[in-house]
Design an enzyme around this catalytic site. Sequence first.
Site, PDB file in Angstrom:
ATOM      1  N   CYS A   1       0.832  -1.212   0.000  1.00  0.00           N
ATOM      2  CA  CYS A   1       0.000   0.000   0.000  1.00  0.00           C
ATOM      3  C   CYS A   1       0.866   1.262   0.000  1.00  0.00           C
ATOM      4  O   CYS A   1       0.478   2.294  -0.551  1.00  0.00           O
ATOM      5  CB  CYS A   1      -0.949  -0.009   1.195  1.00  0.00           C
ATOM      6  SG  CYS A   1      -0.144  -0.336   2.781  1.00  0.00           S
TER       7      CYS A   1
ATOM      8  N   HIS B   1      -1.454   0.726   7.730  1.00  0.00           N
ATOM      9  CA  HIS B   1      -1.926   0.864   6.345  1.00  0.00           C
ATOM     10  C   HIS B   1      -1.648   2.291   5.873  1.00  0.00           C
ATOM     11  O   HIS B   1      -1.800   3.259   6.632  1.00  0.00           O
ATOM     12  CB  HIS B   1      -3.423   0.552   6.277  1.00  0.00           C
ATOM     13  CG  HIS B   1      -3.970   0.585   4.891  1.00  0.00           C
ATOM     14  ND1 HIS B   1      -3.471  -0.200   3.876  1.00  0.00           N
ATOM     15  CD2 HIS B   1      -4.974   1.331   4.344  1.00  0.00           C
ATOM     16  CE1 HIS B   1      -4.149   0.054   2.761  1.00  0.00           C
ATOM     17  NE2 HIS B   1      -5.067   0.971   3.024  1.00  0.00           N
TER      18      HIS B   1
END
Length: 983
Positions: A54, A304
């Site tokens: 990510c 994340h």
Amino acid sequence: RRNCRGNPNCLVGIGEHVWLGEIDENSFHNIDDPNCERRKKNAFVGLTNLGATCYVNTFLQMWFLNLELRQALYLCPSACSDGVPKDTDYEPQSICEHLQYLFALLQNSKRRYIDPSGFVKALGLDTAQQQDAQEFSKLFMSLLEDTLSKQKNPDVRNIVQKQFCGEYAYVTVCNQCGRESKLVSKFYELELNIQGHKQLTDCITEFLKEEKLEGDNRYFCETCQSKQNATRKIRLLSLPCTLNLQLMRFVFDRQTGHKKKLNTYIGFSELLDMEPFMEQKNGVYVYELSAVLIHRGVSAYSGHYIAHVKDPQTGEWYKFNDEDIEKMEGKKLQLGIEEDLAEPSKSQTRKPKCGKGTHCSRNAYMLVYRLQAREKSLTVEVPAFLQELVERDNCKFEEWCNEMAEMRKQSVARGKIKHEEVKELYQRLPAEAGSPYDFISLEWLQKWLDESTPPKPIDNTACLCSHGKLHPDKISLMKRISEYVADFFYRRYGGGPRLNVKALCKDCVVERCRILRLKNQLNEDYKTVTNLLKVTVKGNDGFWVGKASLRSWRQLALEQLNEQDEDAEHSNGKMNGNAQNKDESNEEKREDEEELNFNEDIVCPHGDLCISENERRVVSKEAWEKLKQYFPKAPEFPNNKECCSQCKILEREGEENEALHKMMASEQKTSLQNLFHDKCRPCLGSWPQETDELYIVSQFFVEEWRKFVRRPTRCSPVSSIANSVLLCPHGGLMFTFASMTKEDSKHIALIWPSEWERIQKLFVVDHVIKITRTQGPEGTHYTSEPQLCPECREGLLCQQQRDLREYTQATVYVHKVVDNKKVMKDAAPELNVSSSEAEEEREENKPEGEQDPDFNQANGGTKRQKLSQQSYITYQKQGIRRSTRHRKVRGEKALLVSANQTLKELKIQIMHAFSVAPFDQNLSIDGKILSDDTATLGSLGVIPESVILLKADEPIADYAAMDDVMQVCMPEEGFKGTGLLGH
């Protein structure tokens, strides 16, 4: 609602409810609508998260929306600029080509998201390991700049410098003479410390803050030619079009030895005026916010990454979260829920109030500002060859969509046909009273009613008995259905054999009843046999039976009956896999346990009655006849039967051999008493005056001989001395006189001449090895027979050194030095040494004589108790063997290492063991400093059982320095160095 499994007539709850009534068409397939994967109008394209990538996706989206960078990359020449043949797939060869193709897809693809695996693979990144995002950004910009520097077009060659590169100077001013020293350096991002700050401008001010150089840190002035007090600071000389501000959220925590995340709020505005921070005030330095990179999560090693980026053409803000892209309302940046996930609820800190045009975040780790532009934004067109590749990918996507739609259509059509079939057949499935019927497997019926798995041909072989009919035990797994439906099933799906009313097996039922009667009779016979065993047998009317067989005869009989039952159940050759596996496991069990049949426990190896009467007893004739009913094949021995004659002969020979061995052991012990007790042994280091000759035997022979003398009935006698193990293939001695006094003394045992005479009479000696002392005017000389073989000795030493340098999973000891004082080796041992280990050490340090039962009986326990307390003696003493085991002392810990392990990796182990950071460790071994972190332990001379001294420096307060060191020293801890270093 629930099926009765034991009732073959129950046809409810087998999966029919799915098909009864009206059914939605979407339930006939499990294929998502392919149009959901199609890009919406005026929307951006997402990027697939390949596992832990990510952080890469956020940077790619941010760089894609830098129009100047995108246009420059499109201008970069490619090997496929003239077009790609239609019959071959396009494979980019360089980083620029990968980025070109990726940007072209992001711009004009019809897909909702695309796969960046080619780009990630080209960079050598581990998709399962989350990397340090800030480090990735630096390394990739450096790689891109280096790649583009080879281009001829200046707009392409200089794009990275134009967009991201600025200049600052480190300026040092002497307080004495005022001399100014300046070192100019380029930067691609400013790394700002956020500890203790609330506003971005405060972080920039601290970055440019003046530092005083005083005391030990004074500056050497070239003009004054001496150390002087001075000031040092950073001056910003020029700023790039795109200003990257790295917020140092991830710092090193000295207490834990790991990185941690700072979750403090930092405020920043949408407009940033950098003029107050510049050395020259005559330029335009107003920047507007263009991107905010967010890290969601508490830990520095997980979480994340998402990006909030402004579209430079429309001014609208978008949130890029891998495949999902969300447009912000009203052209405003909205950090939203990202700020609620940074910390657990217990320690929530209140968010500061933000005015108009300002924001605050505790998860933002990078802010991107762009110079406020007056001209209109660029319009970037995709080059023709790239557009052709994009169109080719779009065609593949359309083909996939059409294929998925056709599959959905076919699934719906099949589902409707099946729906009508099931509705009709389920009504006629039950067999009416008096009508013909068939048995069908319940499992097959459930698969027929399961829409996801098309049924296979009917297979009833698993339910057959040995007679080829329906097994009684399988009735519970079957369902009785009408002949009409059964005919349809066999016509449509095939299979067999068919099991109708004639398939019920009477033979199996009769056999089952017989076994049940035997089982019931067994309990009565057990009571009868128990009572008969209480009667004393007189005369020769009895029979010998093994005591072990008598104890378990009922269990053996029951198992035998059960096996017959199982044989009847599984005897059919066409059994299913489970039954076969069961038979195989039973065979393996019998082989492993080597179970004996009834009365075989008194059968000798020659097949006759065993000689040991303790293992058998006499039972009456009546009792034996009862037992024979259950074990007709059991061996029969009347009580007047003689024991095995061969076993009697062997028993007599064994007794004679034991007596002979005891006599041999006693004679050898008497002849070589001092050698047995390890007393009055000669020593090469201090040669005894009473003799000029000593003989040598292998220590292995002495140990094996002592075992035999201690336990002559259990151990084999030693008949020969194999001194060949001490010699080389050429017949030369493998040890020097000096080595036999030190490290090789454990391989040899010295023998007095008087002992040697007795040894030659008692044992066969293959090679005589003798050491002779000669004294002359030049001193004392020692010679060996046979002489030393220099070549083989050198080879042995080389092999030993190689073994010390090529070890794996060996133990070394790290001892922490406090105030330059090392704890003495003879200090008390660690308190946490296990009791079994301590006991083993006491066994090692006991005199050999103490381990002899005769010694203990003669001398009692007093002397043994006294010697066992000396468990930490490391010097040689009369009658005590040296312990070769390393003793851990306080402040020392054992670590498992390998020779090919680097010193840096050892320092990481030491950090976890002692909580000392790698850069605070000063390691040495035998006075030699270990400093090369890249060198292997084998090359540094670290061998098994080495003791490494650790001296820890005082902790320092430079957290930035610690952070840099930990990035290098701890690649395995989560934020690993990226594969870009390989480029």
